[in-house]
Design a protein around this motif. Sequence first.
Motif, short mmCIF file in Angstrom:
data_model
loop_
_atom_site.label_atom_id
_atom_site.label_comp_id
_atom_site.label_asym_id
_atom_site.label_seq_id
_atom_site.Cartn_x
_atom_site.Cartn_y
_atom_site.Cartn_z
N HIS A 1 0.86 -1.18 0.00
CA HIS A 1 0.00 0.00 0.00
C HIS A 1 0.90 1.23 0.00
CE1 HIS A 1 -3.84 -2.13 0.77
NE2 HIS A 1 -3.04 -3.00 1.36
N GLU B 1 0.76 9.01 -6.92
CA GLU B 1 0.73 7.60 -7.28
C GLU B 1 0.17 6.81 -6.11
OE1 GLU B 1 3.82 5.21 -9.87
OE2 GLU B 1 4.47 5.27 -7.78
N VAL C 1 -0.98 2.91 -4.80
CA VAL C 1 -0.96 1.46 -4.97
C VAL C 1 -1.78 0.83 -3.86
CG1 VAL C 1 0.45 -0.63 -5.02
CG2 VAL C 1 1.28 1.47 -6.11
N ASP D 1 -2.52 -2.91 -3.16
CA ASP D 1 -2.25 -4.29 -3.55
C ASP D 1 -2.51 -5.18 -2.34
OD1 ASP D 1 -1.28 -6.73 -4.36
OD2 ASP D 1 0.58 -5.94 -5.20
N ARG E 1 -4.93 -6.18 -7.21
CA ARG E 1 -4.03 -5.04 -7.18
C ARG E 1 -4.64 -3.89 -7.97
NH1 ARG E 1 0.28 -2.30 -9.82
NH2 ARG E 1 2.02 -1.80 -8.40
N TYR F 1 -3.92 0.19 -9.14
CA TYR F 1 -2.90 1.22 -9.29
C TYR F 1 -3.55 2.46 -9.89
CZ TYR F 1 1.12 3.67 -11.38
OH TYR F 1 2.04 4.62 -11.74
N GLU F 2 -3.26 3.63 -9.31
CA GLU F 2 -3.76 4.90 -9.85
C GLU F 2 -2.59 5.88 -9.93
OE1 GLU F 2 -7.16 6.48 -7.70
OE2 GLU F 2 -7.61 4.47 -6.94
N ARG F 3 -2.61 6.70 -10.97
CA ARG F 3 -1.58 7.74 -11.10
C ARG F 3 -2.23 8.99 -11.71
NH1 ARG F 3 2.78 9.90 -14.28
NH2 ARG F 3 4.69 10.13 -13.00
N THR G 1 -5.74 4.42 -14.32
CA THR G 1 -6.05 3.37 -13.35
C THR G 1 -5.77 2.02 -14.01
OG1 THR G 1 -8.37 3.02 -13.97
CG2 THR G 1 -7.91 4.75 -12.37
N GLU G 2 -5.27 1.09 -13.22
CA GLU G 2 -5.03 -0.27 -13.72
C GLU G 2 -5.35 -1.26 -12.61
OE1 GLU G 2 -1.66 -1.54 -16.41
OE2 GLU G 2 -1.06 -2.53 -14.53
N TRP G 3 -6.16 -2.24 -12.93
CA TRP G 3 -6.53 -3.28 -11.98
C TRP G 3 -6.08 -4.64 -12.52
CZ3 TRP G 3 -9.74 -3.49 -7.45
CH2 TRP G 3 -10.15 -2.24 -6.98
N ARG H 1 -7.31 -1.44 -17.80
CA ARG H 1 -6.54 -0.20 -17.71
C ARG H 1 -7.32 0.91 -18.39
NH1 ARG H 1 -2.25 2.05 -21.06
NH2 ARG H 1 -0.86 3.37 -19.80
#
Length: 673
Positions: A561, A577, A579, A581, A597, A599-601, A616-618, A634
Amino acid sequence: MLRAVGSLPCQTTEDEHVWIPVSDGTRLAAKIWRPVSSDDQPVPGILEYIPYRKRDLTAVRDSIHHPYLAGHGYACVRVDIRGTGESEGALTDEYLEREQRDAEDVLEWIANQPWCDGRTGMMGISWGGFAALQVAARKPESLRAIAIASFTDDRYSDDFHYMGGCLLSDNLAEAGTMFAHATLPPDPALVGDRWRDMWRERIEASGPWVDTWLAHQRRDDYWRHASVCENYSGVRCPVLASSGWADGYSNAVARLLANLDVPRKGLVGPWSHKYPHLGEPGPAIGYLQELVRWWDHWLKDADNDVMDGPMLLTWMQDSVPPSTSYEDRPGRWVGEPSWPSPNVRDVELPLSRHRIGSPGEEVADEPLTVQSPLSVGQFAGKWASYNAPPDMPYDQREEDGGSLVFETDPLPETCEIHGAPRVRLEISADKPVAMVAVRLSDVLPDGRATRVTYGVLNLTHRDGHDTPRPLEPGRRYQVSFDLNVVAQAFPAGHKIRLSLSSSYWPLVWPSPEQTCLTVHTGGSGLRLPLRTAGEEQVSRPFGEPEGAEPITVTQVEPGEHRWTVTRDLVDYESALEIVKDNGTVHYEDIDLDVGRRAYERYSSVADDFSSPRAETEWTMRFARGEWSATTVTRTVLTCTSTEFRLHATLDGYEGEKRLFSRNWQRTIPRDCV
């Protein structure tokens, strides 16, 4: 700490997988906990209806509260919305007409089961709270009461999509969440060899929901649908409504209490986006005991005191130093006999050069300007905090460096507010599309500043969210809007600070161009909802948090995290950023490994207002023995001054073999946003 209760009044039985047919022939998957005695002595049914996979992703939480309620004499039915978990069909958007008709069909099915006495309730948090309130407004025959947490009655103005007519970055974040969840496969252990065909149906029907949400940048019929604020009179059953001050959904409880004409109770604690018995920051409360009493009264006709005492109980928060997370928030429970409360009075305070004046004080009409850098907002936290990873607003001093600041003198005595502060601004802008963000902070004697509440307004929405109109540069406008509802004590010696900025990225997507705002003090002010002494304690103290013994899960691989703000002083890129996870968790009872998991940026370059980028990506993985299935979704959103640009991808794998791959490219015109 939640106390696990081993002995409950009723012995219970569990039906792990039950098919519930709905009116178009689709079957929804359900898990049911009920008293063994309900075979001969029917009991009321309680429905929780959400898209987050009863078999695994919500299984631990479900195992805490549904067996507990069943052990107190209720049939608890946990249903996955169509197209999620093992339910048939596809989920293509939130709160659709079909979704609500399915819920009505499910309630009718429950009421007609031999183990149900014909009376039902609905409960839920977030989507589940939305669903219960929306279905209640449709008045199904068996529904006698609802208990909802972290919800809204206004899908446009008070959800994660838009705020004050401004686009929230959580619009993309939540779309990423649902892009991932709506494209997951069912469990072959329950649906057999059909699992691939069901998975294919979901993926072929899927898409990035943010595409739809960006197509509706103003309040229109799309958002009016399922917004209960359009017709409060539609709700005819009793409502128990709760939320938390750290949650994005802190406002709707007060609106329901003020506008519904049914028996109702409100509860707001210091919590983030959590059920009150799992509340973080603490203190968590014995919410499940409250639910038992609520259901006993409205579903079993018990003559208890659940409706006695204040209509609204809230946690009056004491002052704390700024932090991105809290284990507990100091404070006390206060009660309001009704809402609006007779214990709260509005006090108007004028604004002058860098000062918040006293009531009735005359101030000069003076123009003050602000042109904020894109960096203002990097310490704003999330729109809806989950208290993990650290996602609450940090020290506001750096944010205030790019803001127009007003503050009181040191307070001579403690000042408590309860309700929605309101700002009144006489304001002009040098561009046709502009926004203003307003923050209210508690300034400690050492200078640290803790954000208490905030609000934003897209100034093109000054006359309403359904009819945005560009500004005439240089023209003065009178605008007024509320900040989020809050209960907060400011101690003697502290200051109250009001901060205005022309951007608030990445919490809010920036205006098309950098703007300079001019605030004219003579026509501007701050209204505070001051609370005087009233009912200080709950009439019956809450019990300690308790629930049933949760199912056993094992952490197979560790998670991660992270919440990181960076600034590159070579190319001037700033980024946030995130995370989240959870690693890999093994569910002992179904022998399933689950990896999740996110992820965002969010990034931008210098003060280039065409540079904001959100991604965003999962990655979601399910495995049992030799079988495994993985999805990777994504979404990337960028912009120019006239349009949003969307790119999304989805890949699905069985083992190492990619079975599905899809791409989306969209361009959406900006509509005064």
